[in-house]
Each structure stands twice: as structure tokens, then as C-alpha cells.
Design an enzyme around this catalytic site. Structure first.
Site, PDB file in Angstrom:
ATOM      1  N   ALA A  59       0.840  -1.195   0.000  1.00  0.00           N
ATOM      2  CA  ALA A  59       0.000   0.000   0.000  1.00  0.00           C
ATOM      3  C   ALA A  59       0.875   1.244   0.000  1.00  0.00           C
ATOM      4  CB  ALA A  59      -0.908  -0.005   1.217  1.00  0.00           C
ATOM      5  N   ASP A  62      -0.423   3.417  -4.752  1.00  0.00           N
ATOM      6  CA  ASP A  62      -1.689   3.786  -5.394  1.00  0.00           C
ATOM      7  C   ASP A  62      -2.750   3.924  -4.309  1.00  0.00           C
ATOM      8  OD1 ASP A  62      -3.785   4.269  -7.087  1.00  0.00           O
ATOM      9  OD2 ASP A  62      -3.728   2.342  -8.109  1.00  0.00           O
ATOM     10  N   LYS A  63      -2.786   5.077  -3.678  1.00  0.00           N
ATOM     11  CA  LYS A  63      -3.670   5.270  -2.532  1.00  0.00           C
ATOM     12  C   LYS A  63      -5.152   5.233  -2.907  1.00  0.00           C
ATOM     13  CE  LYS A  63      -0.318   8.153  -0.043  1.00  0.00           C
ATOM     14  NZ  LYS A  63      -0.134   7.343   1.164  1.00  0.00           N
ATOM     15  N   ASN A 108       8.973   9.669   3.779  1.00  0.00           N
ATOM     16  CA  ASN A 108       7.711  10.324   3.438  1.00  0.00           C
ATOM     17  C   ASN A 108       6.985  10.749   4.700  1.00  0.00           C
ATOM     18  OD1 ASN A 108       4.807   9.004   3.786  1.00  0.00           O
ATOM     19  ND2 ASN A 108       6.314   7.333   3.705  1.00  0.00           N
ATOM     20  N   PHE A 112      -1.523  10.178   4.872  1.00  0.00           N
ATOM     21  CA  PHE A 112      -2.761   9.566   4.368  1.00  0.00           C
ATOM     22  C   PHE A 112      -3.496  10.520   3.417  1.00  0.00           C
ATOM     23  CE2 PHE A 112      -3.613   6.507   8.213  1.00  0.00           C
ATOM     24  CZ  PHE A 112      -2.549   5.724   7.822  1.00  0.00           C
ATOM     25  N   ASN A 136      -6.231  -1.166   1.944  1.00  0.00           N
ATOM     26  CA  ASN A 136      -5.645  -0.732   3.205  1.00  0.00           C
ATOM     27  C   ASN A 136      -6.428   0.460   3.737  1.00  0.00           C
ATOM     28  OD1 ASN A 136      -3.733   0.843   4.935  1.00  0.00           O
ATOM     29  ND2 ASN A 136      -2.283  -0.762   4.364  1.00  0.00           N
ATOM     30  N   SER A 172       1.345   3.868  10.597  1.00  0.00           N
ATOM     31  CA  SER A 172       1.980   4.994   9.926  1.00  0.00           C
ATOM     32  C   SER A 172       2.445   6.004  10.975  1.00  0.00           C
ATOM     33  CB  SER A 172       0.999   5.679   8.971  1.00  0.00           C
ATOM     34  OG  SER A 172       1.539   6.905   8.512  1.00  0.00           O
ATOM     35  N   ASN A 174       2.894   9.084  10.333  1.00  0.00           N
ATOM     36  CA  ASN A 174       2.566  10.405   9.803  1.00  0.00           C
ATOM     37  C   ASN A 174       1.166  10.893  10.141  1.00  0.00           C
ATOM     38  OD1 ASN A 174       5.127  10.551   8.526  1.00  0.00           O
ATOM     39  ND2 ASN A 174       4.353   9.219   6.900  1.00  0.00           N
ATOM     40  N   THR A 175       0.425  10.138  10.929  1.00  0.00           N
ATOM     41  CA  THR A 175      -0.859  10.583  11.467  1.00  0.00           C
ATOM     42  C   THR A 175      -0.722  10.628  12.980  1.00  0.00           C
ATOM     43  OG1 THR A 175      -2.162   9.675   9.628  1.00  0.00           O
ATOM     44  CG2 THR A 175      -3.311  10.035  11.705  1.00  0.00           C
ATOM     45  N   LYS A 214      -1.342  -4.126   9.892  1.00  0.00           N
ATOM     46  CA  LYS A 214      -0.009  -3.658   9.506  1.00  0.00           C
ATOM     47  C   LYS A 214       0.640  -2.967  10.695  1.00  0.00           C
ATOM     48  CE  LYS A 214       2.564  -1.551   5.734  1.00  0.00           C
ATOM     49  NZ  LYS A 214       2.465  -1.008   4.363  1.00  0.00           N
ATOM     50  N   ASN A 243       5.628  -1.472   8.448  1.00  0.00           N
ATOM     51  CA  ASN A 243       5.514  -0.137   7.885  1.00  0.00           C
ATOM     52  C   ASN A 243       6.888   0.537   7.892  1.00  0.00           C
ATOM     53  OD1 ASN A 243       4.275   2.385   7.046  1.00  0.00           O
ATOM     54  ND2 ASN A 243       2.413   1.727   8.079  1.00  0.00           N
ATOM     55  N   SER A 316       9.309   0.754  -2.135  1.00  0.00           N
ATOM     56  CA  SER A 316      10.462   1.629  -2.369  1.00  0.00           C
ATOM     57  C   SER A 316      11.444   1.027  -3.367  1.00  0.00           C
ATOM     58  CB  SER A 316      11.178   1.925  -1.052  1.00  0.00           C
ATOM     59  OG  SER A 316      10.326   2.629  -0.172  1.00  0.00           O
TER      60      SER A 316
END
Length: 340
Positions: A59, A62-63, A108, A112, A136, A172, A174-175, A214, A243, A316
Site C-alpha cells: 500500500a 496507489d492510494k 515520506n 494519508f 488498506n 503509519s 505520519n498521522t 499492519k 511499515n 520503495s
């Protein structure tokens, strides 16, 4: 060979611009070009699903499910799209995506960014792809952490009928506060509610769609054991390890290495593979592991299986190696376990 030509051009662009261009190109390829070759065949059954081979797309690439048919041309045994949230959200401010070519890494802090679950559902409905599709799901950035389960349930309701399996992303970096959901009490509550909803949806749709979780690579061994116990206790169908990492140990002194966000690619390979091995020992085969994190060649994919995974995801590595990486990894993992 084509990617070898295209890569210098893509790497001359801002990382996110290159990503958007590549995704748009894949979207057009999937819509207008004849179907590509079928995925190389080395079938394996995991979670009650038949995978043409062990190599999948992770995931994040292609979100919104915009380029499923184009991505299918690479020969993946399965594709995972998302992370998607109930409502559209722009994500964090740009720049938020950074290449670290010296170490074949990426940082990154996308946050989200996606068009919302309704847009993803429409894109999946329009796709021609008939293979194994994972979706996801996550929570919106402004949903309080104590209400996070409501967002996951809302997404699960909408994607269930279209997914081969659904991944619950609680890892993640990043949230804000998202990784709190990996805590023992928070995880118990979330998994309990998800399994209850999964049972209702299975009755409603007449089909059972597996749930995977995940997790992060930045876990102490005791935390991995606690998560394994929760996965067994709630009868979760699989786990994705891992992750991105918040560690910067492997990128000291590297340009962009100090940027905030999740680090992926080669620098996370060792930590991610260690979590796979810890999970494999703790789970003792009771549920399958999907490995993700730092696979840049066929040997890396094979190492993930040797650590205890049943399937491997790429992301990646595709940025640095291109589509040829998929075929290399499929060959390297073919017939794994035949002599074991």
C-alpha cells in the site's frame, strides 16, 4: 530497460511530482493498452486465497486505486491499494516525499493523502483487474484517537464487497497518535470491534474477507509478543510486517536523512526482517505473515521468507529498480518451501 532510460528523467523531478507522473502513466496504460502478460505462476494459498505468486505491491503507491490495471502489468501476485480514509484529506504540506539515493531509501510524511473511500470504491469498480486485491484502511487525521475505530469500521463497510482482503493500518508515523493503537488495551478494543463487524459483513455478503494488521518496525520484542497474542486472541487472518521506521540510525549524515516522516527502502530492511522473525516465533505458524520493508533484490525477498513470511510486498524498491524487480523477486521465491 525502459525504466533504466526513464529513471534519470524521473529522478530529475521532485519526488512527489515523479510519483504523480508515474501513476498517471500507469493509469493510461491500464485503460488504453492491450492487457499485459499474466502474473508469473508459482501459486500459493494464504488466508484461504490463491496467490499466483508470492510477490505483491505494498500500500501507499496507489492510494486511490487509480492505476490498478496498469500496475497489474508488472506481474504482481497481488496488489494492495490505499491507505484510504472515510473522508478525503489533502495530507501534510509539501514537500513531504524525499529520495535518499545514497542508501536507496525514501522518507515520506504524506499523512494519508487520499480522495476518500467513496472515490476508491468507484475506481475499484471500474478496474478490470480480477486478481487478489488488498485494500488498506486508516483513520482521518482529525478523528480523535478514541474514535479511531469508527473510521476503520466505516471504511471496512464500504470496501468489504470489493476486497480480497482488508488491511488495518495502525502503524503509519505520519498521522498524529496513530501508533497508540498498537498499545495493548487500544489494540484489543479495535480488533474486537473489527472482528465483530467482519462477521456481520460476511453474513451480509455471503463471503469471508480476511483481515490483516499492519505494524511498525519500531517495536520492542515484548510489544511484538503482545501484538502476536492479540492477533491470535481475536483470530485476525494475517499480519503485515512492517511499515516505515522513525529511526534515523541508518541515514546519519545522508542528505534529507533528518527529514521527519517514515523511512523506507534499504535502511529499514534489517529492522523489518527482525520483526518478521520475532512474529514468526511468537505466532508459531498460527497465522501468516506478509513481509514488507527494504526489498531491493531477489535475495532480499527470499530472506523475508526465510525469516518466516509467506508473502512479500514491494514499494520503495520499485522506485530504485523499476518493474524488473518484480520478476526478479518472483524467480527468487519460486518453489520456496518445496524442500523444507
Amino acid at each position: 530497460m525502459l525504466y533504466d532510460i526513464a529513471r534519470p528523467i524521473l529522478f530529475s523531478l521532485d519526488a512527489e511530482t515523479a510519483h504523480e507522473f508515474s501513476l498517471a502513466t500507469l493509469n493510461l496504460a491500464g485503460r488504453f493498452l492491450p492487457a499485459g502478460k499474466p502474473a508469473p505462476s508459482d501459486p500459493v494459498e494464504v488466508m484461504g486465497l490463491s496467490f499466483p505468486n508470492r510477490i505483491g505491491l505494498a500500500a501507499g503507491l496507489d492510494k486511490n486505486g487509480e492505476a490498478i490495471d496498469g500496475l497489474a502489468r508488472f506481474g504482481f501476485g497481488f496488489i494492495e491499494i490505499g491507505t484510504v480514509t472515510p473522508r478525503p484529506q489533502p495530507g501534510n504540506p509539501r514537500p513531504r516525499l524525499f529520495r535518499l539515493p545514497e542508501v536507496r531509501g525514501i522518507i515520506n510524511r504524506m499523512g494519508f493523502n487520499n480522495h476518500g473511500v467513496d472515490a476508491l470504491v468507484a475506481n475499484v469498480g471500474a478496474a478490470k483487474f480480477k486478481g487478489v486485491l488488498g485494500i488498506n484502511i486508516g483513520k482521518n487525521f482529525d478523528t480523535p484517537i478514541e474514535n479511531a475505530a469508527d473510521d476503520y469500521l466505516a471504511c471496512l463497510d464500504k470496501v468489504y464487497a470489493l476486497a480480497s482482503y482488508v488491511t488495518v493500518n495502525i502503524s503509519s508515523p505520519n498521522t498524529k497518535n496513530l501508533r497508540q493503537l498498537q498499545g495493548e488495551s487500544e489494540l484489543d478494543d479495535l480488533l474486537g470491534r473489527l472482528k465483530e463487524r467482519q462477521a456481520r459483513l460476511a453474513d451480509k455478503h455471503g463471503r469471508y474477507v480476511p483481515l490483516t494488521l499492519k505494524i511498525a518496525p519500531d517495536l520492542e520484542p515484548a510489544q511484538v509478543i503482545n501484538i502476536a497474542d492479540a492477533l491470535r486472541r481475536h483470530r485476525i487472518d494475517g499480519v503485515i510486517a512492517t511499515n516505515t521506521t522513525i529511526s534515523r540510525e541508518k541515514v546519519q549524515g545522508v542528505r534529507y536523512g533528518e527529514q521527519q516522516g517514515g523511512l523506507s527502502g534499504a535502511p529499514v530492511f534489517e529492522a523489518s526482517t527482525a520483526v518478521v522473525a520475532q512474529l514468526a516465533q511468537a505466532l508459531a505458524g498460527e497465522l501468516p505473515i506478509i513481509a514488507a520493508g527494504g526489498v531491493l533484490d531477489g535475495r532480499g525477498a527470499r530472506a523475508k521468507l526465510e525469516a518466516g513470511a509467506q508473502l512479500v510486498q514491494l514499494y520503495s524498491g520499485l522506485i530504485y529498480r523499476g518493474p524488473a524487480l518484480v520478476q526478479e523477486c518472483v524467480r527468487a521465491t519460486a518453489d520456496f518451501g518445496a524442500d523444507r
